[in-house]
Design a protein around this motif. Structure first.
Motif, PDB file in Angstrom:
ATOM      1  N   THR A  25       0.849  -1.211   0.000  1.00  0.00           N
ATOM      2  CA  THR A  25       0.000   0.000   0.000  1.00  0.00           C
ATOM      3  C   THR A  25       0.875   1.248   0.000  1.00  0.00           C
ATOM      4  O   THR A  25       0.584   2.213  -0.713  1.00  0.00           O
ATOM      5  N   GLN A  26       1.945   1.247   0.790  1.00  0.00           N
ATOM      6  CA  GLN A  26       2.847   2.410   0.820  1.00  0.00           C
ATOM      7  C   GLN A  26       3.490   2.628  -0.553  1.00  0.00           C
ATOM      8  O   GLN A  26       3.602   3.765  -1.018  1.00  0.00           O
TER       9      GLN A  26
ATOM     10  N   LEU B 286       0.866   3.983  -2.953  1.00  0.00           N
ATOM     11  CA  LEU B 286       0.605   5.400  -2.676  1.00  0.00           C
ATOM     12  C   LEU B 286       1.742   6.273  -3.180  1.00  0.00           C
ATOM     13  O   LEU B 286       1.522   7.359  -3.724  1.00  0.00           O
ATOM     14  N   HIS B 287       2.999   5.801  -2.996  1.00  0.00           N
ATOM     15  CA  HIS B 287       4.153   6.586  -3.471  1.00  0.00           C
ATOM     16  C   HIS B 287       4.011   6.910  -4.948  1.00  0.00           C
ATOM     17  O   HIS B 287       4.116   8.052  -5.383  1.00  0.00           O
ATOM     18  N   TRP B 288       3.699   5.875  -5.768  1.00  0.00           N
ATOM     19  CA  TRP B 288       3.683   6.086  -7.217  1.00  0.00           C
ATOM     20  C   TRP B 288       2.418   6.808  -7.670  1.00  0.00           C
ATOM     21  O   TRP B 288       2.450   7.590  -8.620  1.00  0.00           O
ATOM     22  N   LEU B 289       1.311   6.561  -6.960  1.00  0.00           N
ATOM     23  CA  LEU B 289       0.071   7.280  -7.288  1.00  0.00           C
ATOM     24  C   LEU B 289       0.263   8.778  -7.035  1.00  0.00           C
ATOM     25  O   LEU B 289      -0.058   9.623  -7.887  1.00  0.00           O
ATOM     26  N   ILE B 290       0.816   9.105  -5.865  1.00  0.00           N
ATOM     27  CA  ILE B 290       1.046  10.522  -5.525  1.00  0.00           C
ATOM     28  C   ILE B 290       2.047  11.127  -6.516  1.00  0.00           C
ATOM     29  O   ILE B 290       1.876  12.265  -6.969  1.00  0.00           O
ATOM     30  N   ALA B 291       3.080  10.356  -6.878  1.00  0.00           N
ATOM     31  CA  ALA B 291       4.089  10.884  -7.808  1.00  0.00           C
ATOM     32  C   ALA B 291       3.428  11.272  -9.139  1.00  0.00           C
ATOM     33  O   ALA B 291       3.685  12.351  -9.679  1.00  0.00           O
TER      34      ALA B 291
ATOM     35  N   LEU C 253      -3.417  15.803  -1.091  1.00  0.00           N
ATOM     36  CA  LEU C 253      -3.380  16.082   0.353  1.00  0.00           C
ATOM     37  C   LEU C 253      -3.914  14.879   1.145  1.00  0.00           C
ATOM     38  O   LEU C 253      -3.263  14.409   2.090  1.00  0.00           O
ATOM     39  N   LEU C 254      -5.087  14.362   0.736  1.00  0.00           N
ATOM     40  CA  LEU C 254      -5.686  13.240   1.486  1.00  0.00           C
ATOM     41  C   LEU C 254      -4.788  12.005   1.437  1.00  0.00           C
ATOM     42  O   LEU C 254      -4.566  11.334   2.449  1.00  0.00           O
ATOM     43  N   LEU C 255      -4.243  11.708   0.236  1.00  0.00           N
ATOM     44  CA  LEU C 255      -3.392  10.509   0.109  1.00  0.00           C
ATOM     45  C   LEU C 255      -2.083  10.667   0.893  1.00  0.00           C
ATOM     46  O   LEU C 255      -1.569   9.709   1.460  1.00  0.00           O
ATOM     47  N   THR C 256      -1.569  11.911   0.948  1.00  0.00           N
ATOM     48  CA  THR C 256      -0.323  12.143   1.703  1.00  0.00           C
ATOM     49  C   THR C 256      -0.582  11.948   3.198  1.00  0.00           C
ATOM     50  O   THR C 256       0.238  11.348   3.908  1.00  0.00           O
ATOM     51  N   LEU C 257      -1.739  12.433   3.677  1.00  0.00           N
ATOM     52  CA  LEU C 257      -2.067  12.243   5.103  1.00  0.00           C
ATOM     53  C   LEU C 257      -2.237  10.754   5.405  1.00  0.00           C
ATOM     54  O   LEU C 257      -1.735  10.251   6.421  1.00  0.00           O
ATOM     55  N   LEU C 258      -2.915  10.044   4.483  1.00  0.00           N
ATOM     56  CA  LEU C 258      -3.087   8.595   4.663  1.00  0.00           C
ATOM     57  C   LEU C 258      -1.718   7.907   4.713  1.00  0.00           C
ATOM     58  O   LEU C 258      -1.467   7.024   5.544  1.00  0.00           O
TER      59      LEU C 258
ATOM     60  N   LEU D 107       1.092   9.164   5.677  1.00  0.00           N
ATOM     61  CA  LEU D 107       1.781   9.432   6.945  1.00  0.00           C
ATOM     62  C   LEU D 107       1.224   8.561   8.073  1.00  0.00           C
ATOM     63  O   LEU D 107       1.973   8.097   8.935  1.00  0.00           O
ATOM     64  N   VAL D 108      -0.099   8.338   8.033  1.00  0.00           N
ATOM     65  CA  VAL D 108      -0.702   7.454   9.048  1.00  0.00           C
ATOM     66  C   VAL D 108      -0.124   6.045   8.903  1.00  0.00           C
ATOM     67  O   VAL D 108       0.303   5.410   9.887  1.00  0.00           O
ATOM     68  N   LEU D 109      -0.049   5.565   7.642  1.00  0.00           N
ATOM     69  CA  LEU D 109       0.488   4.218   7.398  1.00  0.00           C
ATOM     70  C   LEU D 109       1.973   4.140   7.768  1.00  0.00           C
ATOM     71  O   LEU D 109       2.458   3.110   8.238  1.00  0.00           O
ATOM     72  N   ARG D 110       2.653   5.267   7.558  1.00  0.00           N
ATOM     73  CA  ARG D 110       4.098   5.327   7.862  1.00  0.00           C
ATOM     74  C   ARG D 110       4.332   5.178   9.358  1.00  0.00           C
ATOM     75  O   ARG D 110       5.327   4.614   9.797  1.00  0.00           O
TER      76      ARG D 110
END
Ligand code: HEM
Length: 182
Positions: free
Chosen positions: A9-10, A13-18, A63-68, A70-73
């Motif tokens: 998932t991390q 998210l990295h590549w989706l956000i990128a 913004l929402l995906l970055t917050l998610l 950070l929670v997963l991190r």
């Protein structure tokens, strides 16, 4: 020994956000160079309007995906480097990641406050959210100025980060495997 990796998932998210950040930087550059009117003259009013609303919606998504993320991190911290890399490289890389997180949050939150201060609704893929905040054109103008500078900072950070990623990919030292999708 298998290379320790971020969770799937991390990595996703990295590549989706990128990809989304790349799209935001491209559309933002178009606004910056041509302005909304210039885009409307060149590509039509409808296209210009859709580009603005899509830019806002994608920014909110980042913004929402970055917050998610950070929670997963917090739940799954970064894996150990195997083989280890130098302490200096870990520090510089870590600092760059923190700056990227800060910049992504600051630029998207700042943009939302600027939009509301300018008297526009917050838009999220067809949903329109009116916040009970007073209009403040002077604040909006200042924040839109910082929005451009913040986006430039993200661009610079992403270029350095990508160059480091390509270096590790060429070295085949396992760092890219930590974040790659397959
Ligand atoms: C807009 C584009 C990008 C953003 C915002 C971004 C952001 C980030 C962040 C915040 C991290 C740290 C993850 C964490 O520890 O929580 C990270 C890790 C990583 N990214 Fe990116 N990234 C982007 C594009 C890329 C590209 C294009 C590459 C490769 C060419 C890349 C390669 C890596 C690698 C290898 C890591 C793991 C580094 C490590 O574990 O030390 N990233 N990225």
């Amino acid at each position: 020994m298998a290379q320790p990796r971020y969770t799937f998932t991390q990595r996703l998210l990295h590549w989706l956000i990128a990809v989304l950040v790349f799209a935001l930087l491209c559309s933002g550059t178009l606004f910056w160079t041509l302005g909304s009117e210039g885009i409307a003259n060149l590509l039509g009013e409808d296209f210009a309007g859709t580009l603005v609303t899509t830019h806002k919606s994608v920014g909110a998504t980042v913004l929402l995906l970055t917050l998610l993320r950070l929670v997963l991190r917090r739940r799954s911290p970064a894996p150990a480097y195997e083989p280890p890399i130098s302490k200096l490289e870990q520090f510089v890389g870590g600092a760059l990641h923190v700056l990227l997180y800060i910049a992504l949050i600051a630029v998207t939150v700042g943009a939302a406050v600027a939009v509301v201060s300018a008297g526009y609704p917050l838009e999220f893929f067809g949903l329109s959210l009116e916040l009970p905040l007073a209009e403040n054109p002077a604040l909006a103008q200042t924040l839109f100025g910082y929005h451009g500078l913040g986006a430039l900072a993200i661009f610079v950070l992403v270029v350095i980060h990508t160059a480091a990623g390509i270096k590790h990919w060429r070295l085949k030292d396992g760092v890219m495997t930590r974040i790659s999708l397959p």
